[in-house]
Design a protein around this motif. Structure first.
Motif, PDB file in Angstrom:
ATOM      1  N   ALA A  26       0.986  -1.264  -0.239  1.00 35.55           N
ATOM      2  CA  ALA A  26       0.382  -0.104  -0.204  1.00 35.55           C
ATOM      3  C   ALA A  26       0.830   1.203   0.010  1.00 35.55           C
ATOM      4  CB  ALA A  26      -0.933   0.169   1.575  1.00 35.55           C
ATOM      5  N   GLU A  27       1.606   1.116   0.896  1.00 40.51           N
ATOM      6  CA  GLU A  27       3.461   2.892   0.492  1.00 40.51           C
ATOM      7  C   GLU A  27       3.505   2.645  -0.672  1.00 40.51           C
ATOM      8  OE1 GLU A  27       5.782   1.082   4.487  1.00 40.51           O
ATOM      9  OE2 GLU A  27       3.740   2.134   5.589  1.00 40.51           O
ATOM     10  N   VAL A  28       3.922   1.819  -1.279  1.00 44.93           N
ATOM     11  CA  VAL A  28       4.667   1.505  -1.899  1.00 44.93           C
ATOM     12  C   VAL A  28       3.686   2.235  -3.605  1.00 44.93           C
ATOM     13  CG1 VAL A  28       5.773   0.995  -4.428  1.00 44.93           C
ATOM     14  CG2 VAL A  28       6.639   0.298  -1.578  1.00 44.93           C
ATOM     15  N   GLU A  29       2.558   1.510  -3.528  1.00 47.58           N
ATOM     16  CA  GLU A  29       1.442   2.180  -4.289  1.00 47.58           C
ATOM     17  C   GLU A  29       1.471   3.620  -4.641  1.00 47.58           C
ATOM     18  OE1 GLU A  29      -1.765  -1.382  -5.802  1.00 47.58           O
ATOM     19  OE2 GLU A  29      -2.080  -0.518  -3.903  1.00 47.58           O
ATOM     20  N   ASP A  30       1.339   4.038  -3.090  1.00 48.66           N
ATOM     21  CA  ASP A  30       0.369   5.190  -2.855  1.00 48.66           C
ATOM     22  C   ASP A  30       2.058   6.217  -4.055  1.00 48.66           C
ATOM     23  OD1 ASP A  30      -1.496   4.653  -1.895  1.00 48.66           O
ATOM     24  OD2 ASP A  30      -1.344   5.279   0.369  1.00 48.66           O
ATOM     25  N   ALA A  31       3.250   5.905  -2.812  1.00 43.14           N
ATOM     26  CA  ALA A  31       4.192   6.773  -3.219  1.00 43.14           C
ATOM     27  C   ALA A  31       4.116   6.872  -4.700  1.00 43.14           C
ATOM     28  CB  ALA A  31       4.921   6.095  -2.640  1.00 43.14           C
ATOM     29  N   HIS A  32       4.611   6.209  -4.855  1.00 46.86           N
ATOM     30  CA  HIS A  32       5.004   5.885  -6.694  1.00 46.86           C
ATOM     31  C   HIS A  32       3.825   5.880  -7.933  1.00 46.86           C
ATOM     32  CE1 HIS A  32       8.960   5.253  -4.930  1.00 46.86           C
ATOM     33  NE2 HIS A  32       8.275   4.871  -3.738  1.00 46.86           N
ATOM     34  N   GLY A  33       2.706   4.937  -7.890  1.00 46.07           N
ATOM     35  CA  GLY A  33       1.060   5.314  -8.186  1.00 46.07           C
ATOM     36  C   GLY A  33       1.123   4.566  -9.172  1.00 46.07           C
ATOM     37  N   VAL A  34       1.569   3.316  -8.819  1.00 50.68           N
ATOM     38  CA  VAL A  34       2.159   2.054  -9.290  1.00 50.68           C
ATOM     39  C   VAL A  34       0.861   1.078  -8.889  1.00 50.68           C
ATOM     40  CG1 VAL A  34       4.112   1.961  -9.946  1.00 50.68           C
ATOM     41  CG2 VAL A  34       3.548   1.012  -8.434  1.00 50.68           C
ATOM     42  N   THR A  35       0.245   0.318  -9.609  1.00 50.09           N
ATOM     43  CA  THR A  35      -0.835  -0.396  -8.769  1.00 50.09           C
ATOM     44  C   THR A  35      -0.061  -1.703  -9.126  1.00 50.09           C
ATOM     45  OG1 THR A  35      -2.025   0.271 -11.241  1.00 50.09           O
ATOM     46  CG2 THR A  35      -2.660  -2.512  -9.558  1.00 50.09           C
ATOM     47  N   ILE A  36      -0.352  -2.215  -7.806  1.00 46.85           N
ATOM     48  CA  ILE A  36       0.655  -4.045  -7.809  1.00 46.85           C
ATOM     49  C   ILE A  36      -0.513  -4.861  -6.669  1.00 46.85           C
ATOM     50  CG2 ILE A  36       2.385  -5.142  -5.428  1.00 46.85           C
ATOM     51  CD1 ILE A  36       3.690  -2.243  -5.314  1.00 46.85           C
ATOM     52  N   GLU A  37      -0.583  -6.263  -7.654  1.00 48.01           N
ATOM     53  CA  GLU A  37      -0.918  -6.971  -7.067  1.00 48.01           C
ATOM     54  C   GLU A  37      -0.557  -8.277  -5.901  1.00 48.01           C
ATOM     55  OE1 GLU A  37      -4.133  -7.236  -7.612  1.00 48.01           O
ATOM     56  OE2 GLU A  37      -4.082  -5.370  -9.080  1.00 48.01           O
ATOM     57  N   ILE A  38      -1.670  -8.469  -5.129  1.00 50.20           N
ATOM     58  CA  ILE A  38      -0.534  -9.445  -4.114  1.00 50.20           C
ATOM     59  C   ILE A  38      -1.192 -10.609  -3.819  1.00 50.20           C
ATOM     60  CG2 ILE A  38      -1.377  -7.656  -2.664  1.00 50.20           C
ATOM     61  CD1 ILE A  38       1.151  -8.457  -0.496  1.00 50.20           C
ATOM     62  N   VAL A  39      -0.717 -10.855  -3.058  1.00 49.21           N
ATOM     63  CA  VAL A  39      -1.361 -12.576  -3.133  1.00 49.21           C
ATOM     64  C   VAL A  39      -0.399 -13.063  -1.987  1.00 49.21           C
ATOM     65  CG1 VAL A  39      -2.042 -15.010  -3.226  1.00 49.21           C
ATOM     66  CG2 VAL A  39      -2.545 -13.116  -4.948  1.00 49.21           C
ATOM     67  N   VAL A  40      -0.756 -13.749  -0.521  1.00 50.97           N
ATOM     68  CA  VAL A  40       0.079 -14.002   0.478  1.00 50.97           C
ATOM     69  C   VAL A  40      -0.209 -15.728   0.451  1.00 50.97           C
ATOM     70  CG1 VAL A  40       0.460 -13.707   3.173  1.00 50.97           C
ATOM     71  CG2 VAL A  40       0.504 -11.754   1.135  1.00 50.97           C
ATOM     72  N   VAL A  41      -0.475 -16.597   0.498  1.00 47.14           N
ATOM     73  CA  VAL A  41      -0.234 -17.367   1.109  1.00 47.14           C
ATOM     74  C   VAL A  41      -0.079 -18.009   2.360  1.00 47.14           C
ATOM     75  CG1 VAL A  41      -0.670 -20.469   0.749  1.00 47.14           C
ATOM     76  CG2 VAL A  41      -0.834 -18.178  -0.956  1.00 47.14           C
ATOM     77  N   GLY A  42      -1.059 -17.517   3.613  1.00 49.30           N
ATOM     78  CA  GLY A  42       0.022 -18.471   5.432  1.00 49.30           C
ATOM     79  C   GLY A  42      -0.093 -17.115   5.834  1.00 49.30           C
ATOM     80  N   GLU A  43       0.601 -17.364   7.050  1.00 44.65           N
ATOM     81  CA  GLU A  43       1.273 -16.115   8.414  1.00 44.65           C
ATOM     82  C   GLU A  43       2.053 -16.665   8.987  1.00 44.65           C
ATOM     83  OE1 GLU A  43       1.329 -12.809   8.697  1.00 44.65           O
ATOM     84  OE2 GLU A  43      -0.693 -12.013   7.878  1.00 44.65           O
ATOM     85  N   CYS A  44       2.391 -16.209   9.435  1.00 44.73           N
ATOM     86  CA  CYS A  44       3.980 -16.194  10.253  1.00 44.73           C
ATOM     87  C   CYS A  44       3.791 -14.711  11.186  1.00 44.73           C
ATOM     88  CB  CYS A  44       4.135 -17.138  10.540  1.00 44.73           C
ATOM     89  SG  CYS A  44       5.960 -16.036   9.513  1.00 44.73           S
ATOM     90  N   ALA A  45       4.630 -15.089  12.275  1.00 44.39           N
ATOM     91  CA  ALA A  45       4.987 -13.222  13.595  1.00 44.39           C
ATOM     92  C   ALA A  45       6.046 -12.801  12.221  1.00 44.39           C
ATOM     93  CB  ALA A  45       5.300 -14.247  14.661  1.00 44.39           C
ATOM     94  N   VAL A  46       6.437 -11.786  12.692  1.00 44.40           N
ATOM     95  CA  VAL A  46       7.858 -11.472  12.244  1.00 44.40           C
ATOM     96  C   VAL A  46       9.345 -11.940  13.206  1.00 44.40           C
ATOM     97  CG1 VAL A  46       9.438  -9.797  11.043  1.00 44.40           C
ATOM     98  CG2 VAL A  46       6.219  -9.788  10.404  1.00 44.40           C
ATOM     99  N   ASP A  47      10.405 -12.153  12.730  1.00 43.96           N
ATOM    100  CA  ASP A  47      11.288 -11.916  13.229  1.00 43.96           C
ATOM    101  C   ASP A  47      12.329 -11.479  12.736  1.00 43.96           C
ATOM    102  OD1 ASP A  47      12.297 -13.194  11.208  1.00 43.96           O
ATOM    103  OD2 ASP A  47      12.640 -15.455  12.846  1.00 43.96           O
ATOM    104  N   ASP A  48      13.276 -11.118  13.305  1.00 40.65           N
ATOM    105  CA  ASP A  48      15.084 -10.122  12.200  1.00 40.65           C
ATOM    106  C   ASP A  48      14.960 -10.341  11.120  1.00 40.65           C
ATOM    107  OD1 ASP A  48      15.034  -8.611  14.962  1.00 40.65           O
ATOM    108  OD2 ASP A  48      16.921  -9.457  15.431  1.00 40.65           O
ATOM    109  N   ALA A  49      15.208 -11.941  10.701  1.00 40.56           N
ATOM    110  CA  ALA A  49      15.575 -12.431   9.641  1.00 40.56           C
ATOM    111  C   ALA A  49      14.211 -11.766   9.071  1.00 40.56           C
ATOM    112  CB  ALA A  49      15.827 -14.319   8.998  1.00 40.56           C
ATOM    113  N   LEU A  50      12.997 -12.100   8.782  1.00 45.29           N
ATOM    114  CA  LEU A  50      11.592 -12.294   8.131  1.00 45.29           C
ATOM    115  C   LEU A  50      11.310 -10.460   7.833  1.00 45.29           C
ATOM    116  CD1 LEU A  50       9.352 -14.534   9.279  1.00 45.29           C
ATOM    117  CD2 LEU A  50      11.030 -14.351   7.666  1.00 45.29           C
ATOM    118  N   LEU A  51      11.450  -9.525   9.202  1.00 45.86           N
ATOM    119  CA  LEU A  51      11.904  -8.052   8.924  1.00 45.86           C
ATOM    120  C   LEU A  51      12.892  -7.726   7.841  1.00 45.86           C
ATOM    121  CD1 LEU A  51      10.983  -5.373   9.658  1.00 45.86           C
ATOM    122  CD2 LEU A  51      12.975  -5.335  11.317  1.00 45.86           C
ATOM    123  N   ALA A  52      13.821  -8.230   7.476  1.00 50.83           N
ATOM    124  CA  ALA A  52      14.906  -7.934   6.481  1.00 50.83           C
ATOM    125  C   ALA A  52      14.442  -8.277   5.315  1.00 50.83           C
ATOM    126  CB  ALA A  52      16.391  -8.880   6.655  1.00 50.83           C
TER     127      ALA A  52
END
Length: 177
Positions: free
Chosen positions: A58-84
């Motif tokens: 959402a932030e990149v779409e708003d900042a750059h005026g592009v359309t980004i289609e996203i699909v996420v399969v699954g969910e998990c918490a964020v650790d340092d490696a996933l933050l990277a």
């Protein structure tokens, strides 16, 4: 919240009626906000990988005026490696928005047991990696280097005229799918 948000967006659409890209961007932003409000009344975007990735899109779409289609399969918490991984994905999206010369980008993320994989793809102009000046470190350090420093891998597939795909892979004990 819902009432004020919709009214604000409608007022902005009226202001930008002559700019179809801006109207589309505003409509997508409002749709995203409404869906979040309706289906995720208590999102914790700072701790959940998929929700964090959706926020970045959402932030990149708003900042750059592009359309980004996203699909996420699954969910998990964020650790340092996933933050990277999230930061590398942001860099890949921003690079596509700035350099691909296409208004459309796709992001696919899959959370499997012990591993998270993210693909950022554009069908833009692509590039020849050996032609990137040495002082340009976006792909080299902000994507590939960042992933390697945190124990992951980044793969760049691109060629002139064929678009670019960045594949990010990170192992994580947080990914328990």
């Amino acid at each position: 919240h819902l009432h004020d948000s919709v009214l604000h967006t409608l007022a902005l659409i009226q202001r930008y009626v002559e700019d179809p890209r801006e109207v589309q961007r505003l409509a997508r932003s409002q749709e995203r906000e409404l869906r979040t409000w309706l289906y995720r009344p208590t999102p914790d975007a700072e701790r959940d990988f998929g929700r964090s990735l959706e926020r970045i899109v959402a932030e990149v779409e708003d900042a750059h005026g592009v359309t980004i289609e996203i699909v996420v399969v699954g969910e998990c918490a964020v650790d340092d490696a996933l933050l990277a991984t999230l930061q590398a994905a942001r860099e890949a999206m921003v690079n596509a928005a700035k350099h691909a010369s296409t208004g459309s980008i796709s992001v696919y993320a899959e959370i499997e047991r012990g591993k998270v994989t993210v693909f950022v793809r554009d069908r833009g102009r692509g590039f020849e990696p050996t032609d990137v000046p040495a002082d340009r470190l976006g792909v080299k350090e902000s994507i590939v280097g960042r992933m390697e420093r945190h124990g992951g891998h980044a793969f760049v597939r691109t060629s002139p005229g064929a678009g670019t795909e960045i594949q990010l892979e990170m192992t994580s004990s947080m990914a328990k799918a």
